[in-house]
Design an enzyme around this catalytic site. Structure first.
Site, PDB file in Angstrom:
ATOM      1  N   THR A 137       1.402   1.149  -0.060  1.00  0.00           N
ATOM      2  CA  THR A 137       1.808   1.894   1.121  1.00  0.00           C
ATOM      3  C   THR A 137       3.330   1.865   1.224  1.00  0.00           C
ATOM      4  O   THR A 137       4.007   1.187   0.435  1.00  0.00           O
ATOM      5  CB  THR A 137       1.193   1.276   2.394  1.00  0.00           C
ATOM      6  OG1 THR A 137       1.476   2.113   3.504  1.00  0.00           O
ATOM      7  CG2 THR A 137       1.774  -0.091   2.671  1.00  0.00           C
ATOM      8  N   THR A 138       3.873   2.572   2.187  1.00  0.00           N
ATOM      9  CA  THR A 138       5.286   2.473   2.532  1.00  0.00           C
ATOM     10  C   THR A 138       5.402   2.444   4.044  1.00  0.00           C
ATOM     11  O   THR A 138       4.947   3.366   4.725  1.00  0.00           O
ATOM     12  CB  THR A 138       6.095   3.668   1.993  1.00  0.00           C
ATOM     13  OG1 THR A 138       5.961   3.744   0.567  1.00  0.00           O
ATOM     14  CG2 THR A 138       7.567   3.517   2.349  1.00  0.00           C
TER      15      THR A 138
END
Length: 237
Positions: free
Chosen positions: A23-24
């Site tokens: 994810t970010t």
């Protein structure tokens, strides 16, 4: 490797191996509030389990959490923190229902993450605004440490944009500048990290409340070598 599952259950060993996730997430302080941002791709190894998940979760009216790692772990941590902070507000006789000190929420989250660090895969960011200290951002990476900072990153995509963020960060940015900065950073991470993708979600918190935004791929800034997104209806036309 012993996964603690009895062999009599007949579960294939390859199904018990650790599954990589990605994810970010990020958040930053601006002049008057905070902005939290995240992509929306939930991955399970090479499989995209959800392309439009929401990784920015409300804890209190003025405090929100960005979540990375195991979705199940972070969702449960958030629920525990929310209950604990609400109970604290009732016991202490808070005169602002639904509100809490950002530092209090961050410390409760850190305690849960640290005490269960061997059982959780949870990296979180706590950000918000309160009348006592104004806008604040706290990073709680894997392991349960706690750090207050002007901006912080998390997730697999963060390794691709750390240099960009260090180089382009400016203290005292306006709300518009902070939102554009986070959108740009996450769009770069999406272009480089196969485990990040989907839409970009933003939550902006300030004295008057919180506002959510969502940007589809066609609305995201292009990375250096990306081709523009073409909508399906444009192709048909």
């Amino acid at each position: 490797m012993d996964h603690g599952v009895p062999a009599a259950l007949g579960v294939a060993p390859e199904l018990m191996e650790e599954v990589s996730t990605g994810t970010t997430i990020m958040a930053c302080v601006y002049d008057g509030g905070v902005v939290l941002g995240a992509d929306s791709r939930t991955s399970s190894g090479n499989y995209v389990a959800n392309r439009a998940s929401d990784k920015i979760t409300q804890v209190m009216d003025n405090v929100w959490m960005c979540r990375s790692g195991s979705a199940a772990d972070t969702q449960n941590v958030c629920a525990f923190v929310k209950n604990a902070v609400e109970e604290h507000g009732i016991m202490s006789g808070s005169d602002e229902p639904g509100m809490a000190d950002v530092k209090l929420v961050a410390n409760v989250t850190m305690q849960i993450a640290y005490r269960n660090k061997d059982r959780l895969s949870a990296g979180m960011i706590i950000a918000g605004w309160d009348r006592r200290a104004g806008p604040q951002v706290f990073g709680i990476p894997l392991g349960g440490s706690l750090e207050k900072c002007d901006f912080t990153l998390g997730g697999s995509g963060s390794t691709y944009i750390t240099g960009f963020c260090d180089d382009t960060w400016k203290p005292g940015m306006s709300r518009e500048e902070a939102e554009a900065w986070i959108r740009r950073a996450i769009s770069i991470a999406i272009s480089r990290d196969a485990s990040s993708g989907g839409v970009i979600r933003l939550v902006t918190i300030h004295e008057n409340g919180a506002e959510k935004q969502m940007f589809e791929p066609a609305q995201q800034p292009l990375a250096y070598d990306e081709l523009p997104v073409i909508r399906r209806e444009e192709v048909v036309a």
